[in-house]
Design a protein around this motif. Structure first.
Motif, short mmCIF file in Angstrom:
data_model
loop_
_atom_site.label_atom_id
_atom_site.label_comp_id
_atom_site.label_asym_id
_atom_site.label_seq_id
_atom_site.Cartn_x
_atom_site.Cartn_y
_atom_site.Cartn_z
N ARG A 266 47.13 -13.91 17.58
CA ARG A 266 47.54 -14.63 18.78
C ARG A 266 47.38 -13.74 20.02
NH1 ARG A 266 53.35 -16.77 17.15
NH2 ARG A 266 53.36 -14.75 16.12
N GLN A 267 47.33 -14.40 21.17
CA GLN A 267 47.13 -13.70 22.43
C GLN A 267 48.24 -14.08 23.41
OE1 GLN A 267 42.66 -13.12 23.49
NE2 GLN A 267 42.85 -15.22 22.80
N VAL A 268 48.49 -13.17 24.33
CA VAL A 268 49.48 -13.43 25.38
C VAL A 268 48.84 -13.15 26.73
CG1 VAL A 268 51.52 -12.99 23.99
CG2 VAL A 268 50.38 -11.09 25.10
N LEU A 269 49.24 -13.94 27.69
CA LEU A 269 48.83 -13.73 29.08
C LEU A 269 50.02 -13.14 29.82
CD1 LEU A 269 46.75 -14.10 31.34
CD2 LEU A 269 47.72 -16.37 31.75
N ILE A 270 49.83 -11.95 30.33
CA ILE A 270 50.90 -11.20 30.99
C ILE A 270 50.68 -11.27 32.49
CG2 ILE A 270 52.13 -9.02 31.10
CD1 ILE A 270 52.09 -10.29 28.35
N GLU A 271 51.74 -11.56 33.21
CA GLU A 271 51.71 -11.56 34.67
C GLU A 271 52.92 -10.78 35.18
OE1 GLU A 271 50.73 -15.03 37.52
OE2 GLU A 271 52.92 -14.97 37.38
N THR A 272 52.64 -9.78 35.96
CA THR A 272 53.71 -8.96 36.55
C THR A 272 53.65 -9.09 38.07
OG1 THR A 272 53.58 -7.38 34.74
CG2 THR A 272 54.67 -6.65 36.74
N THR A 273 54.79 -9.33 38.67
CA THR A 273 54.91 -9.42 40.12
C THR A 273 55.76 -8.26 40.61
OG1 THR A 273 54.74 -11.83 40.04
CG2 THR A 273 55.62 -10.85 42.06
N ILE A 274 55.18 -7.44 41.46
CA ILE A 274 55.89 -6.29 42.04
C ILE A 274 56.04 -6.54 43.53
CG2 ILE A 274 55.89 -3.80 42.38
CD1 ILE A 274 54.02 -3.56 40.00
N LEU A 275 57.27 -6.70 43.96
CA LEU A 275 57.58 -6.92 45.38
C LEU A 275 58.25 -5.68 45.92
CD1 LEU A 275 57.93 -8.64 47.94
CD2 LEU A 275 60.07 -9.48 46.97
N SER A 276 57.63 -5.09 46.92
CA SER A 276 58.18 -3.90 47.57
C SER A 276 58.30 -4.19 49.07
CB SER A 276 57.28 -2.68 47.33
OG SER A 276 57.79 -1.55 48.02
N ALA A 277 59.54 -4.24 49.56
CA ALA A 277 59.80 -4.54 50.98
C ALA A 277 60.52 -3.35 51.61
CB ALA A 277 60.65 -5.80 51.12
N GLU A 278 59.98 -2.89 52.73
CA GLU A 278 60.56 -1.76 53.45
C GLU A 278 60.81 -2.16 54.90
OE1 GLU A 278 58.36 1.80 53.14
OE2 GLU A 278 58.18 1.73 50.95
N LEU A 279 62.00 -1.83 55.38
CA LEU A 279 62.38 -2.09 56.77
C LEU A 279 62.80 -0.77 57.40
CD1 LEU A 279 63.06 -3.95 59.15
CD2 LEU A 279 65.35 -4.22 58.16
N SER A 280 62.15 -0.47 58.53
CA SER A 280 62.46 0.76 59.26
C SER A 280 62.82 0.37 60.70
CB SER A 280 61.26 1.70 59.25
OG SER A 280 61.52 2.85 60.04
N ASP A 281 64.03 0.73 61.13
CA ASP A 281 64.53 0.39 62.47
C ASP A 281 64.99 1.68 63.13
OD1 ASP A 281 65.54 -0.69 64.74
OD2 ASP A 281 67.00 -2.01 63.78
N ASP A 282 64.24 2.14 64.16
CA ASP A 282 64.54 3.39 64.86
C ASP A 282 64.85 3.09 66.32
OD1 ASP A 282 63.97 4.83 62.54
OD2 ASP A 282 61.84 4.97 63.04
#
Length: 665
Positions: A266-282
């Motif tokens: 058997r086979q599997v379909l793999i899906e990975t979602t990587i969400l990287s959010a960065e906020l910089s307030d100076d």
């Protein structure tokens, strides 16, 4: 003569005994007559002598008891039932019920005697070989004939086979030899589709008999590493195989095991979602001022760029003996360039204010997908490789090697598919950035997760996450003055920084069950990709050579479909004018003209193999239908041609047919 006299005297004695018995019954009971007693003893002795040559029956057959001595038979007393007879350790009691079950009680009887008892009692034809020997001690109650016979024979290393109306009893070695002669070993090749021979070999080795042998194909090479010195040679190019040499019954069992193990993985379909959010307030704010006394800014030769700063010049030497004063701050340097700048300069005073707020919001979404087999390692990398040199120094030499820093989006995993709809995953998703610094050393900023999880087919789960917030408050001020409320703001600068980072890693697993549906879905993806490609091409400027060639070719196809071959010919020439290597336009032009363009390559080696093949076939067919030696004068050319290829007439019908077949090929 002696036997005749014996029967004569037996008759006389019998008559005398019967007379005495009748007198004894009619009269009163008298003591036994010595003569009559002697006659009776003589008759018993004669009967016993006549029966001494007979063979005893075996078993308690319908109320009979058989002793261990095969040369004697002891008749049972008819006045007593079989159950009331005393059980002797040297006797056998065998009985058969109306339903055919057997009960027996045997102590120290020969095996052959017990077999005769069972044969007589059950009316079965039992034949034993001379090698069948042994002693039976058994007590069985209400068992079938087959179970009783098998139990009796098993304790004596014997067995039986039923053939027709006969039951043959052999020793186990004899029976094994008979079975071996009736079932000789055969050879069978099993082609394996999905499992390797090294994996299947341990599973079937235990099923082989003593005469069975097993051989397997060599292990296949694994991995796809580049190797320019090994092209495979004569290595096995077909599927793995197993060769089994054994008896047919074992071959059948092995075939069943292989059929159950050699199944499509058997086979599997793999899906990975990587969400990287960065906020910089100076936020940064700084105030500078400068004030001089005794002199003014002009006398000092001060300069300013757009009234955003102030640079005070040198004090004249003739002013050194007089009173001069200066007070200034330099705090706006902590504020990055940009933002708001306010400056005021007047005579002896200059004031500058700079303020800046910087907000950076970065969101990265990586969504790698990959299809993999059960228990097989899968990996996808979308990024870059930066090479750097490492040096290994030993006592005798220094070795330099090139290594690579891989950054970008990566996914490494190994699935384990269960039969209950769950999938266990060893998985490592990663999203990173990096490179090489000025010293050619690698640096990397990465977001990655390594874990081993279980999830249900078709579910999306959160396998990792991170939330991090960093607040920074920086101040630069004059000691004491910066702490004065209100006025202190003139003597300090501030910088506030807020760094917020959030990372989420999601995992979705889908077991592929319907391969046709998955193929259709994949083809739809391919169609969408083609639509995107066409859209990008059509978005190019219309006057480009590629766009002009495409438009002309499409117009030529429209004219060809409408039967307007002249216009189609003109437009296809325009398409080839803009793009001479457009293969589809070249083929359309050949169809319209009925022949193909040719251009001699001016070499004698390119067509060498083709010429040798044609010579072997006995025909002369130029390569790519272009003219080639030997050339024929115009007056010798045939009158007809077919699609630009001249018919060949050598006067030999068989040779002409071979030539036309070569043309068709």
């Amino acid at each position: 003569m002696a036997k005749r006299h014996r029967w004569f005297w037996n008759g006389i004695l019998t008559a005398v005994v019967m007379s005495i018995a009748s007198i004894d019954v009619a009269g009163a009971e008298e003591p036994p007559d010595p003569i009559a007693q002697a006659v009776e003893n003589l008759l018993k002795s004669d009967d016993a002598g006549d029966q001494s040559t007979g063979q005893p029956a075996a078993g308690n057959v319908r109320g009979r008891t058989v002793s261990q001595d095969d040369d004697k038979q002891i008749p049972a007393d008819p006045s007593q039932s079989a159950d009331s007879l005393p059980i002797d350790v040297h006797e056998a009691q065998v009985s058969v019920s109306d339903t055919g079950t057997v009960s027996l009680n045997i102590v120290d009887l020969p095996l052959n005697t017990v077999l005769r008892v069972l044969s007589l009692e059950t009316n079965r034809n039992i034949i034993a070989t001379p090698a069948v020997q042994g002693t039976v001690n058994a007590s069985l109650h209400d068992v079938t004939f087959e179970d009783a016979l098998e139990a009796i024979l098993a304790m004596n290393q014997a067995s039986f086979r039923a053939q027709g109306n006969f039951i043959y009893v052999y020793t186990q070695d004899e029976l094994a030899q008979i079975i071996a002669s009736e079932n000789p070993p055969v050879s069978r090749v099993f082609r394996l589709n999905y499992v390797s021979s090294t994996d299947i070999e341990p599973a079937i080795s235990s099923l082989l008999s003593q005469v069975g042998t097993l051989s397997a194909s060599a292990a296949s090479e694994i991995g796809i590493a580049a190797d320019d010195s090994n092209a495979g040679g004569m290595a096995l190019a077909s599927t793995d195989y197993i060769v089994v040499h054994d008896r047919q019954e074992n071959i059948d069992r092995i075939e069943k095991i292989i059929r159950e193990l050699d199944v499509r993985p058997r086979q599997v379909l793999i899906e990975t979602t990587i969400l990287s959010a960065e906020l910089s307030d100076d936020n940064a704010l700084g105030i500078d001022f400068a004030a001089v006394g005794g002199v003014d800014l002009e006398l000092l030769g001060s300069t300013s760029v757009a009234v955003q700063d102030l640079t005070i010049g040198a004090l004249p030497t003739d002013r050194f003996e007089k009173f001069n004063a200066n007070i200034s701050t330099d705090l706006t340097g902590n504020v990055p360039n940009g933002g708001l700048s306010i400056g005021v300069i007047k005579d002896h005073v200059g004031v500058f204010v700079r303020a800046l707020e910087q907000i950076t919001d970065t969101t990265v979404v990586a969504n790698p997908k990959i299809l993999a087999l059960n228990k097989q390692r899968g990996m996808v990398v979308v990024g870059r490789r930066d090479g750097y040199i490492t040096t290994t120094v030993t006592e005798t030499q220094a070795i330099q090697t090139v290594e690579f820093l891989v950054t970008g989006t990566q996914l490494r995993f190994r699935p384990f598919i269960g039969n209950d709809g769950f999938v266990r995953m060893e998985i490592h998703p990663e999203d990173s950035t990096g490179g090489l610094n000025a010293a050619n050393l690698p640096f990397e900023q990465t977001t990655e997760v390594t874990t081993n999880v279980i999830l249900r087919d078709g579910q999306t789960i959160l396998i990792g996450g991170l939330f991090r917030e960093t607040d920074t408050d920086s101040r630069s001020q004059l000691p004491g003055l910066g702490e004065i409320p209100g006025v202190g703001e003139l003597f300090k600068s501030r910088s506030d920084s807020l760094q917020r980072q959030e990372v989420i890693v999601l995992l979705t697993v889908k077991i592929v069950k319907d391969f046709d549906a998955y193929a259709r879905q994949s083809w739809e993806q391919a169609e969408d990709i083609e639509r995107l490609r066409v859209g990008l091409r059509e978005g190019q400027m219309w006057h480009g050579r590629e766009r002009l060639a495409q438009n002309a070719y499409k117009t030529a196809l429209e004219c060809f479909a409408a039967g307007d071959y002249d216009d189609a010919q003109w437009h296809v020439r325009m398409a080839l004018h803009h793009s001479p290597r457009m293969l589809s336009a070249i083929k359309l032009q050949e169809e319209l003209r009925g022949l193909r363009d040719w251009d001699d390559d001016g070499t004698a080696t390119r067509s060498f193999i083709h010429d040798a093949i044609m010579q072997e076939r006995g025909v002369e067919l130029p390569m790519f239908d272009r003219p080639a030696p030997p050339f024929v004068r115009p007056e010798a050319l045939p009158e007809s041609h077919n699609n630009g290829l001249h018919e060949y007439d050598s006067g030999d019908e068989e040779m002409d047919m071979m030539f036309m077949e070569a043309i068709d090929e």
